[in-house]
Design an enzyme around this catalytic site. Structure first.
Site, PDB file in Angstrom:
ATOM      1  N   LYS A 154      42.597  47.053  31.723  1.00  0.00           N
ATOM      2  CA  LYS A 154      43.885  47.450  32.316  1.00  0.00           C
ATOM      3  C   LYS A 154      44.678  46.189  32.611  1.00  0.00           C
ATOM      4  O   LYS A 154      44.395  45.464  33.561  1.00  0.00           O
ATOM      5  CB  LYS A 154      43.694  48.234  33.615  1.00  0.00           C
ATOM      6  CG  LYS A 154      45.007  48.861  34.075  1.00  0.00           C
ATOM      7  CD  LYS A 154      45.138  48.991  35.569  1.00  0.00           C
ATOM      8  CE  LYS A 154      45.813  47.830  36.234  1.00  0.00           C
ATOM      9  NZ  LYS A 154      47.246  47.629  35.925  1.00  0.00           N
ATOM     10  N   GLU A 229      37.523  37.570  41.038  1.00  0.00           N
ATOM     11  CA  GLU A 229      38.220  36.276  41.116  1.00  0.00           C
ATOM     12  C   GLU A 229      39.471  36.519  41.927  1.00  0.00           C
ATOM     13  O   GLU A 229      40.375  37.220  41.467  1.00  0.00           O
ATOM     14  CB  GLU A 229      38.585  35.760  39.714  1.00  0.00           C
ATOM     15  CG  GLU A 229      37.412  35.310  38.875  1.00  0.00           C
ATOM     16  CD  GLU A 229      36.652  34.148  39.475  1.00  0.00           C
ATOM     17  OE1 GLU A 229      37.181  33.469  40.389  1.00  0.00           O
ATOM     18  OE2 GLU A 229      35.511  33.934  39.067  1.00  0.00           O
ATOM     19  N   CYS A 263      46.023  31.068  40.853  1.00  0.00           N
ATOM     20  CA  CYS A 263      45.048  31.112  41.942  1.00  0.00           C
ATOM     21  C   CYS A 263      44.452  29.734  42.200  1.00  0.00           C
ATOM     22  O   CYS A 263      43.957  29.475  43.286  1.00  0.00           O
ATOM     23  CB  CYS A 263      43.965  32.138  41.644  1.00  0.00           C
ATOM     24  SG  CYS A 263      43.247  31.973  40.021  1.00  0.00           S
ATOM     25  N   GLU A 356      48.276  32.371  51.020  1.00  0.00           N
ATOM     26  CA  GLU A 356      48.546  32.108  49.602  1.00  0.00           C
ATOM     27  C   GLU A 356      49.965  32.575  49.290  1.00  0.00           C
ATOM     28  O   GLU A 356      50.284  33.756  49.433  1.00  0.00           O
ATOM     29  CB  GLU A 356      47.553  32.864  48.712  1.00  0.00           C
ATOM     30  CG  GLU A 356      47.764  32.540  47.249  1.00  0.00           C
ATOM     31  CD  GLU A 356      46.782  33.253  46.324  1.00  0.00           C
ATOM     32  OE1 GLU A 356      46.490  34.431  46.548  1.00  0.00           O
ATOM     33  OE2 GLU A 356      46.318  32.595  45.373  1.00  0.00           O
TER      34      GLU A 356
HETATM   35  P1  NDP Z   1      46.895  42.786  42.779  1.00  0.00           P
HETATM   36  O1  NDP Z   1      45.587  42.384  43.317  1.00  0.00           O
HETATM   37  O2  NDP Z   1      47.661  43.850  43.443  1.00  0.00           O
HETATM   38  O3  NDP Z   1      46.754  43.224  41.238  1.00  0.00           O
HETATM   39  C1  NDP Z   1      45.840  42.719  40.304  1.00  0.00           C
HETATM   40  C2  NDP Z   1      45.445  43.826  39.336  1.00  0.00           C
HETATM   41  O4  NDP Z   1      44.792  44.887  40.065  1.00  0.00           O
HETATM   42  C3  NDP Z   1      46.630  44.492  38.649  1.00  0.00           C
HETATM   43  O5  NDP Z   1      46.255  44.878  37.349  1.00  0.00           O
HETATM   44  C4  NDP Z   1      46.872  45.693  39.533  1.00  0.00           C
HETATM   45  O6  NDP Z   1      47.602  46.716  38.923  1.00  0.00           O
HETATM   46  C5  NDP Z   1      45.457  46.114  39.836  1.00  0.00           C
HETATM   47  N1  NDP Z   1      45.326  46.980  41.002  1.00  0.00           N
HETATM   48  C6  NDP Z   1      46.178  47.120  42.060  1.00  0.00           C
HETATM   49  N2  NDP Z   1      45.710  48.037  42.915  1.00  0.00           N
HETATM   50  C7  NDP Z   1      44.540  48.506  42.402  1.00  0.00           C
HETATM   51  C8  NDP Z   1      43.591  49.468  42.826  1.00  0.00           C
HETATM   52  N3  NDP Z   1      43.740  50.141  43.959  1.00  0.00           N
HETATM   53  N4  NDP Z   1      42.510  49.701  42.063  1.00  0.00           N
HETATM   54  C9  NDP Z   1      42.325  49.022  40.916  1.00  0.00           C
HETATM   55  N5  NDP Z   1      43.201  48.099  40.448  1.00  0.00           N
HETATM   56  C10 NDP Z   1      44.294  47.837  41.190  1.00  0.00           C
HETATM   57  O7  NDP Z   1      47.746  41.506  42.679  1.00  0.00           O
HETATM   58  P2  NDP Z   1      49.320  41.451  42.539  1.00  0.00           P
HETATM   59  O8  NDP Z   1      49.601  41.368  41.121  1.00  0.00           O
HETATM   60  O9  NDP Z   1      50.028  42.524  43.273  1.00  0.00           O
HETATM   61  O10 NDP Z   1      49.603  40.102  43.275  1.00  0.00           O
HETATM   62  C11 NDP Z   1      49.553  40.044  44.711  1.00  0.00           C
HETATM   63  C12 NDP Z   1      48.934  38.751  45.139  1.00  0.00           C
HETATM   64  O11 NDP Z   1      47.593  38.649  44.631  1.00  0.00           O
HETATM   65  C13 NDP Z   1      49.615  37.518  44.610  1.00  0.00           C
HETATM   66  O12 NDP Z   1      50.753  37.209  45.317  1.00  0.00           O
HETATM   67  C14 NDP Z   1      48.492  36.539  44.759  1.00  0.00           C
HETATM   68  O13 NDP Z   1      48.398  36.136  46.076  1.00  0.00           O
HETATM   69  C15 NDP Z   1      47.262  37.309  44.371  1.00  0.00           C
HETATM   70  N6  NDP Z   1      46.904  37.191  42.974  1.00  0.00           N
HETATM   71  C16 NDP Z   1      45.888  36.374  42.625  1.00  0.00           C
HETATM   72  C17 NDP Z   1      45.547  36.220  41.310  1.00  0.00           C
HETATM   73  C18 NDP Z   1      44.461  35.341  40.881  1.00  0.00           C
HETATM   74  O14 NDP Z   1      44.455  34.904  39.719  1.00  0.00           O
HETATM   75  N7  NDP Z   1      43.471  35.069  41.705  1.00  0.00           N
HETATM   76  C19 NDP Z   1      46.265  36.898  40.248  1.00  0.00           C
HETATM   77  C20 NDP Z   1      47.313  37.775  40.704  1.00  0.00           C
HETATM   78  C21 NDP Z   1      47.584  37.898  42.016  1.00  0.00           C
HETATM   79  P3  NDP Z   1      49.210  46.726  39.004  1.00  0.00           P
HETATM   80  O15 NDP Z   1      49.641  45.800  37.955  1.00  0.00           O
HETATM   81  O16 NDP Z   1      49.622  48.102  38.747  1.00  0.00           O
HETATM   82  O17 NDP Z   1      49.589  46.262  40.370  1.00  0.00           O
END
Ligand code: NDP
Length: 454
Positions: A154, A229, A263, A356
């Protein structure tokens, strides 16, 4: 079928319309993956290796197309996007060697011999964030497939285009149908079903610590395997004896690469007080020299943020009364632009220092000595990455051992190499990706006793 529109974050113009996968469609895809996996696991190791090499070659042949898709979908500078497409090829190539190296052990025991087999876990659910849609997809996809699993991926709702194209390239390369499927859509729908459907035996999640925590709870219900991660707030520790020119020249790239949506971003610069002024004098032109603008131009180093709502959340950290030491530039007009921003001085309880931000904002904090540097670096719930700058090898190792984080560089700001392990400490993660041992995360050890009794 519902659809939704993908926007180009550099122009705010529509790029494409994609289907939003429903819960029922997700369950159906998982059921198809279960069937396909039974065949895939029994494909001879040499043939699985050959198919993964063909997949890598197919990605290579379409690397420019993938890079251009990422520029349009995610606003990544084209140079970075080309590197990211190359990373998918390289990671597939690296793990294509694994099917023929999935050895077990022979353990002599009383009355016989035990042998172990590394069995695939079954169907793996990959939940990918928007910040690095291609590399992060490949880090889970390649070892999972190599170990004989089927993968249902996904991509993030906002950035599905490259993952969808990579799914097509897998089929064109000859991978059997349904061994690798890509389901665009919402995390709360598709991601949640991957977690809740018992037929998915392992989840690989990269994203926020908050959602990671919810996913861990969901996986616990099924005792489902999980790799996480999560977020970071990494330190870039600058000692007085280091090559200050180099440390200052590279510090912007350690945090502003991918517009800080990384990250591993070194978003807290810690500088030994005796060289603070000299460091700041060198950092200012380096920050102002970061080329921010049209991501399709090869000279661009930093593009826009991913969305308007994300820009608003980054902007909250640069309040009216924030101490902005200096800033870089950003284009006017459409696009989710935000200039590279340096905050100093900063209070140790201020949100910009503790949370963050996931944008191009960095703080600078002085320290007196080694002990204080380690204490400050560890004063965070996160532990993903970081850098240490010093000419003293002993200090470099001492500080590296003292900092509670998963991936450190000494006299460098680089983070991820696909042939070395990657993962976080504390609330930054659970489990390790990449490197030769990643296969262990996608296999179960089966232990078989062979009697030698007459
Ligand atoms: P999220 O953790 O919300 O999203 C990451 C992935 O998880 C996306 O594919 C998202 O889908 C999916 N997701 C969201 N909710 C659920 C759920 N309930 N069950 C299963 N999967 C789910 O990160 P965001 O993209 O909203 O970013 C928010 C913050 O997260 C950033 O500002 C940053 O701080 C951190 N982040 C860290 C990352 C890293 O590499 N460590 C990467 C991205 C974000 P959908 O796209 O529909 O939201």
């Amino acid at each position: 079928m519902t659809t939704y529109t993908i926007l180009n974050p550099a122009t705010e113009q529509p790029v494409s319309t994609v289907p939003g996968t429903t819960e029922e469609e997700t369950d159906a895809a998982i059921a198809r993956a279960e069937v396909a996996q039974r065949t895939w696991r029994s494909v001879a190791p040499g043939d699985r290796a050959r198919l993964l090499r063909a997949f890598a070659a197919q990605v290579d042949a379409h690397a420019e197309e993938l890079a251009q898709l990422e520029v349009a979908n995610s606003g990544h500078p084209v140079g970075a996007a080309r590197w990211e497409a190359g990373q998918v090829r390289d990671v597939l190539q690296y793990y294509s060697a694994a099917p023929e190296r999935l050895f077990g052990k022979q353990i002599p025991v009383a009355g016989g011999l035990n042998v172990t087999f590394a069995e695939p876990v079954g169907v793996v659910g990959l939940i990918v964030p928007w910040n690095f849609p291609m590399p992060i997809l490949s880090w889970g996809m390649a070892p999972a497939l190599a170990a004989g699993n089927a993968v249902v991926a996904k991509p993030a709702e906002m950035t599905p285009l490259t993952a969808m194209r990579i799914g097509e390239l897998a089929l064109e390369a000859g991978l059997p149908e349904n061994v690798f499927q890509v389901l665009p859509g919402k995390g709360s729908v598709v991601g949640q079903r991957l977690v809740d459907n018992a037929a998915v035996r392992k989840i690989v999640f990269t994203g926020s610590t908050e959602v990671g925590r919810q996913i861990m709870v969901g996986c616990a219900r099924h005792v489902k395997r999980l790799t996480l991660e999560l977020g970071g707030k990494s330190a870039n520790i600058i000692f007085a004896d280091c090559d200050l020119e180099l440390a200052a020249a590279t510090a912007p790239y350690g945090v502003f690469d991918n517009a800080g949506q990384d990250c591993c971003a070194r978003s807290r610069i810690l500088v030994q007080r005796s060289v603070l002024d000299q460091f700041m004098e060198r950092l200012e032109p380096a920050v102002q020299g970061v080329r921010v603008g049209d991501p399709s131009l090869p000279e661009t180093e930093m593009g826009p943020l991913i969305s308007g709502s994300h820009r608003a959340s980054v902007a909250k950290y640069v309040t009216e009364d924030a101490h902005v030491a200096f800033r870089g530039s950003a284009p006017e007009g459409p696009g989710y632009w935000f200039p590279p921003t340096v905050l100093a001085p900063i209070g140790l309880n201020e949100p910009a220092y503790t949370e963050e931000i996931f944008g191009p904002v960095v703080t600078v904090t002085p320290f007196e000595d080694e002990a204080e540097a380690i204490k400050l670096a560890n004063d965070t719930p996160y532990g993903l990455s970081g850098s240490i700058w010093t000419a003293n090898v002993g200090r470099a190792i001492r500080v590296a051992r003292g900092v509670e984080t998963g991936n450190l560089s000494i006299n460098s700001h680089s983070s991820v190499r696909y042939w070395t392990p990657f993962g976080g400490f504390k609330q930054s993660g659970l489990g390790r990706e990449l490197g030769p041992d990643a296969l262990e995360a996608f296999t179960e050890t089966k232990n078989v006793f062979i009697s030698t009794q007459e």
